[in-house]
Every structure is written in structure tokens, then in C-alpha cells.
Enzyme design. Structure first.
Site, PDB file in Angstrom:
ATOM      1  N   LYS A 189       0.832  -1.205   0.000  1.00 35.63           N
ATOM      2  CA  LYS A 189       0.000   0.000   0.000  1.00 35.63           C
ATOM      3  C   LYS A 189       0.869   1.258   0.000  1.00 35.63           C
ATOM      4  O   LYS A 189       0.598   2.212  -0.735  1.00 35.63           O
ATOM      5  CB  LYS A 189      -0.920  -0.011   1.237  1.00 35.63           C
ATOM      6  CG  LYS A 189      -2.011  -1.087   1.126  1.00 35.63           C
ATOM      7  CD  LYS A 189      -2.746  -1.336   2.436  1.00 35.63           C
ATOM      8  CE  LYS A 189      -3.724  -2.498   2.259  1.00 35.63           C
ATOM      9  NZ  LYS A 189      -4.427  -2.872   3.482  1.00 35.63           N
TER      10      LYS A 189
ATOM     11  N   GLN B  66      -4.565  -1.359   9.798  1.00 34.43           N
ATOM     12  CA  GLN B  66      -4.379  -2.693   9.238  1.00 34.43           C
ATOM     13  C   GLN B  66      -4.840  -3.746  10.250  1.00 34.43           C
ATOM     14  O   GLN B  66      -4.418  -3.753  11.405  1.00 34.43           O
ATOM     15  CB  GLN B  66      -2.894  -2.908   8.888  1.00 34.43           C
ATOM     16  CG  GLN B  66      -2.603  -4.216   8.172  1.00 34.43           C
ATOM     17  CD  GLN B  66      -3.250  -4.303   6.791  1.00 34.43           C
ATOM     18  OE1 GLN B  66      -3.218  -3.359   6.018  1.00 34.43           O
ATOM     19  NE2 GLN B  66      -3.845  -5.447   6.474  1.00 34.43           N
TER      20      GLN B  66
ATOM     21  N   ASP C 280     -11.093   2.588   4.145  1.00 38.45           N
ATOM     22  CA  ASP C 280     -11.489   1.183   4.020  1.00 38.45           C
ATOM     23  C   ASP C 280     -13.001   1.045   3.852  1.00 38.45           C
ATOM     24  O   ASP C 280     -13.487  -0.020   3.482  1.00 38.45           O
ATOM     25  CB  ASP C 280     -11.059   0.393   5.272  1.00 38.45           C
ATOM     26  CG  ASP C 280      -9.749  -0.355   5.058  1.00 38.45           C
ATOM     27  OD1 ASP C 280      -9.409  -0.620   3.878  1.00 38.45           O
ATOM     28  OD2 ASP C 280      -9.077  -0.668   6.055  1.00 38.45           O
TER      29      ASP C 280
END
Ligand code: NAP
Length: 308
Positions: free
Chosen positions: A53, A97, A120
Site C-alpha cells: 500500500k 491494518q 477502508d
């Protein structure tokens, strides 16, 4: 019939190029989008994902920073970090994460992320925006599924779509996006009666199950578009044979690495589907591309709202 292979890597490349152009224009206007990634502890799989990412951010020109608190961090300390990132003007996206260590209350950490920075798309506020068709941030993998359909010119409106899997991360938001795009949607799960029969109704079949090769030719209407979200490491020889017997390239990978990546769809389906995403190289590359797109979207939505 042999299915058209839907090249996710190519589609992801197109999206990244578009994002890079937008970022360039925003940077020229003095507003470079920024993403903060929180990676707690040393989970090797999470470290690989986060590296990917951060690298992608660099490639498209998005500013990124990593926060790497130790495994022992408390919920309170993590909430403090999130609060600080929520306040920072130059940070448009915050990504926590998962998984978080067991002593951390993951739900309260995810709830603490400012919904306007929730790239997200997991915050209940964004879930609500999606289900009521308001502007918001959509989870990356489901958004990637829709981009594959759109850019491959696969009709969605009026079509029968079946989504196998009802997770909050993939199955449910994918179903919601398909409903919003005017498909007639059925969602299946582990308690579904006659899974093959229900799946055979699908013009568009999305598999998000997490079990290698569950979807076989019995589940697929000839000519259907099949989107395989699954990413499963196959390490067992018998399982390998069930899926890839006679595939020399896979045999080589399995022999040298001791495993190979398989989707939720059995490779035999490619012989009857109209179009299919491969694993690897299908949905996977879209997830990071859509994270980049979401960060730009978050920057635009947030800064746009401020100007109102
Ligand atoms: P998950 O939370 O474990 O959900 C799996 C879903 O599949 C559940 O709804 C479950 O039903 C259903 N299911 C399990 N076995 C089934 C069966 N035999 N028949 C019918 N339904 C069954 O998984 P997830 O997070 O949604 O992920 C799904 C897959 O996508 C995984 O392989 C994951 O690695 C992959 N994934 C890929 C990406 C990407 O970037 N490509 C991103 C995210 C996830 P119940 O609800 O009844 O238990």
C-alpha cells in the site's frame, strides 16, 4: 465456450494511472492527498500488505506515512493515535491494518476513525451511506469488483447477480453495490440450501467464500460472468490435484514454493463461463488501486465539504 479472462492487473493499472493524474493536478493546486497507515506489531502478512500500500502511494504521488506501535499497545493509546490523525489537515485517509492484537478493542478503534477519512469504508456511517446511496467511502475490494464489471462492459442493470459470502468486508458491500447498480441480487452463505441451483441462476456470480475451488461447473450457468474474490493458499497435494492436475505452470510453482494461490472458483469453470477473473491477477490488484482512488475521493469529499 472458453471464458474471456478479465485482466485485473491491466484494469488496476488504468485506475492507478487515472489516480496519478488526479493527484498531480491536486498537488499542483497545493493539496496533495495523504494516507496514514497504522500497523501494530509484526504480523508478517500485514507487513507485506502495508508495504504494498505504501509503495502504491509513492507510485501515484500520494503522501503516505506509517505508524508502527508495538504489539503491546493498549486500546487507549491506539485511540489517541487515531484521534491525532483525525485532527491532522494533511491526512485524508486513515487505514488501520487488521488484525489488531487481542488486547485491543478493534471495534472501538475502527469506530473512532473519522468517517470522512475511513478509506477502508468499514465505518457504520459509510456502510449507511452506501445502503442509502449517499456520497461516501466504499470498501476497496467490492469497489474493485464493480470496476472490473464496468470496464469490461459487462451489463449489470436488470441482470441476475448471485454473491456467495456475506462478510461485512466483501459479500455484503458487493451485494449492496450490485443492488445500487440495478441488478437483481441474491446473497448466499454457508446455510444456503441448494447452493449450485441458486448460483446457476446468476448472469453475474461473485464468489467471496475463502475456500479453494468451492464453485465448480455445477454452480455456473454457461456464459455467466464469474468474479472470483477468493485468495486461498493451497498447500495440500490432494487439494492441489483436485484443482490443478495437469497444469504444468502451477505444478512448477507448487513444487518450488510448496504452495500456490487458488480462488474460490474451480479452474474448470473457465470452460463454461462467458468471462472470469483469474487468481492471481483478477480482483486482487484492484484492492490497492481502489485504496488509492478512495484516498483521492476522501480528500475531495472532505475538502469540498469544508468549502461549502
Ligand atoms: P469471511 O469473512 O470468512 O466470509 C466468508 C463467507 O463465505 C461467509 O459469509 C460464509 O458463510 C461463506 N461461506 C463459507 N463457506 C461456504 C460454503 N461452503 N458455501 C457457501 N458459503 C460459504 O471471508 P471474507 O473476508 O469475505 O473473504 C472471502 C475471500 O475473499 C477470502 O478468500 C479472502 O482471502 C478473499 N479476499 C480477497 C481480497 C482481495 O483483495 N482479492 C480482499 C478481501 C478478501 P457464513 O456467513 O454462513 O459463515
Amino acid at each position: 465456450m472458453t471464458a474471456v479472462i478479465l485482466d485485473g492487473a491491466k484494469i488496476a493499472g488504468e485506475i492507478r494511472a487515472e489516480v496519478a493524474a488526479e493527484v498531480k493536478a491536486m498537488t499542483a493546486a497545493g493539496a496533495t492527498p495523504g494516507l496514514a497507515v497504522i500497523l501494530v506489531g509484526h504480523n508478517p502478512a500485514s507487513e507485506v500488505y502495508v508495504r504494498g500500500k505504501v509503495k502504491a502511494c509513492g507510485e501515484v504521488g500520494i503522501y503516505s506515512e506509517q505508524h508502527t506501535p508495538p504489539d503491546s499497545i493498549s486500546t487507549e493509546k491506539l485511540l489517541e493515535l487515531v484521534a491525532e490523525l483525525n485532527q491532522r489537515e494533511e491526512i485524508d485517509g486513515i487505514l488501520v491494518q487488521l488484525p489488531l492484537p487481542s488486547q485491543v478493542d478493534s471495534k472501538s478503534v475502527l469506530l473512532a476513525v473519522d468517517p470522512a477519512k475511513d478509506v477502508d469504508g468499514f465505518h457504520p456511517m459509510n456502510v449507511g451511506f452506501l445502503s442509502t446511496q449517499r456520497p461516501g467511502l466504499v470498501p476497496c475490494t467490492p469497489a474493485g469488483v464493480m470496476e472490473i464489471l464496468k470496464r469490461s462492459k459487462i451489463a449489470v442493470a436488470g441482470q441476475e447477480a448471485v454473491v456467495v459470502g456475506r462478510s461485512d468486508i466483501v459479500g455484503k458491500p458487493t451485494a449492496m453495490l450490485l443492488i445500487n447498480a440495478n441488478a437483481t441480487v441474491t446473497v448466499c452463505h454457508s446455510k444456503t440450501r441448494d447452493l449450485p441451483g441458486v448460483c446457476r441462476r446468476a448472469d453475474i456470480l461473485v464468489a467471496a467464500i475463502g475456500r479453494a475451488g468451492v464453485i465448480t461447473r455445477d454452480h455456473v450457468k454457461p456464459g455467466a460472468a464469474v468474479i472470483d474474490v477468493g485468495m486461498n493458499q493451497v498447500t495440500d497435494r490432494a487439494e492441489f490435484e483436485r484443482l490443478f492436475a495437469g497444469n504444468a505452470k502451477r505444478e512448477e510453482i507448487f513444487r518450488t514454493k510448496g504452495s500456490t494461490l487458488a480462488g474460490d472458483v474451480h479452474p474448470e469453470v473457465a470452460a463454461i463461463a462467458g468471462a472470469i477473473t483469474p487468481v492471481p491477477g483478477g480482483v486482487g490488484p484492484l484492492t490497492i488501486a481502489m485504496l488509492m482512488a478512495n484516498t483521492v475521493r476522501a480528500a475531495k469529499l472532505r475538502r469540498g465539504q469544508k468549502n461549502l
